[in-house]
Enzyme design. Structure first.
Site, PDB file in Angstrom:
ATOM      1  CE  LYS A  26      91.874 -65.720  28.891  1.00  0.00           C
ATOM      2  NZ  LYS A  26      92.250 -63.960  29.239  1.00  0.00           N
ATOM      3  CG  ASP A  37      96.065 -65.060  29.092  1.00  0.00           C
ATOM      4  OD1 ASP A  37      95.295 -66.398  28.892  1.00  0.00           O
ATOM      5  OD2 ASP A  37      95.186 -64.239  29.784  1.00  0.00           O
ATOM      6  CB  CYS A  49      93.788 -64.179  33.228  1.00  0.00           C
ATOM      7  SG  CYS A  49      93.151 -62.843  32.047  1.00  0.00           S
TER       8      CYS A  49
HETATM    9  C1  VGL Z   1      94.681 -59.967  30.674  1.00  0.00           C
HETATM   10  C2  VGL Z   1      94.199 -57.864  31.146  1.00  0.00           C
HETATM   11  C3  VGL Z   1      93.715 -58.073  29.723  1.00  0.00           C
HETATM   12  C4  VGL Z   1      95.036 -61.129  31.379  1.00  0.00           C
HETATM   13  C5  VGL Z   1      93.841 -59.841  30.009  1.00  0.00           C
HETATM   14  O1  VGL Z   1      95.432 -61.969  30.470  1.00  0.00           O
HETATM   15  O2  VGL Z   1      95.648 -61.518  32.943  1.00  0.00           O
HETATM   16  N1  VGL Z   1      95.098 -58.549  31.748  1.00  0.00           N
HETATM   17  N2  VGL Z   1      93.542 -59.067  28.752  1.00  0.00           N
END
Ligand code: VGL
Ligand code: ZN
Length: 209
Positions: free
Chosen positions: A110, A12, A155
């Site tokens: 995702k 991410d 994540c």
């Molecule tokens: C994430 C909160 C919401 C992450 C993704 O990548 O850690 N955190 N969506």
């Protein structure tokens, strides 16, 4: 050192998670140059991307009267509410400006189901659906997964725990990750939880780069 049978999974590393982004993670900008250097150590580099539809259940804005940080019940599961972030095809959902993408062999998207969030890069939070990451890594003969990215306490943590549960050797490169720390200590607890599950915690210079 060159590590074969190993993959670097960049979790991410997206514009919305950089400072100034919709869900900016403190210090996340420091991860980008490190992630660029780390890639040279690996034959296989994979990236995950949080990739939400506009009506995603995790957006506080989609629940009138609710606020960022609230936890609601969705089909019997707790769902933490976040600002609108990583909307499919938006600039915020793109891999971070400054991240070298030329060696990223495969991307995993995702959080695409409007009703189910997905912190892990492997499965959605209801564990109903595989993202295909496990199958992809197996098809490449990968047995060891190195993780860098965002956010340490969401994540990265859940990706690490699932990777262990799936039987991979797992290393979290902790200086190549940053966390949200919504509650002070969340990042430290995430590292401890991963470590207790058999995830190795290393610094990226311990890889020799
Ligand atoms: C994430 C909160 C919401 C992450 C993704 O990548 O850690 N955190 N969506
Ligand atoms: Zn998300």
């Amino acid at each position: 050192m060159r590590v074969s049978q190993a993959a670097l999974v960049l979790v991410d590393l997206q514009n919305d998670f950089l400072p100034g982004g919709a869900l900016g993670v403190p210090g996340a900008d420091h991860v980008i140059p490190l992630a660029n250097r780390l890639q040279a150590n690996f034959d296989l580099v994979v990236a995950t991307q949080d990739w939400h539809p506009p009506d995603h259940v995790s957006f506080a804005a989609n629940h009138p009267g609710k606020h960022v940080g609230d936890v609601i019940d969705v089909d019997g599961r707790p769902q933490q509410l976040w600002p609108v972030h990583c909307v499919q095809h938006s600039h915020g959902a793109a891999l971070a400006t400054g991240l070298d993408t030329g060696r990223i062999a495969h991307r995993i998207y995702k959080g695409t189901n409007p009703r189910i969030d997905s912190y892990s890069g492997f499965f959605d939070n209801a564990r109903q659906h595989s993202t295909g990451l496990n199958e992809y890594l197996r098809s490449k003969g990968v047995t060891k997964v190195y993780l860098a990215g965002l956010a340490t306490d969401y994540c990265v943590k859940f990706t690490a725990l699932d990777a262990r549960q799936l039987g991979f050797d797992v290393v979290v490169l902790r200086d190549a990750c940053r966390g949200i720390d919504a509650v002070a200590g969340d990042v430290e607890r995430a590292i401890e939880e991963a470590s207790a599950a058999g995830v190795k915690i290393l610094l990226s210079d311990q890889l020799g780069c």
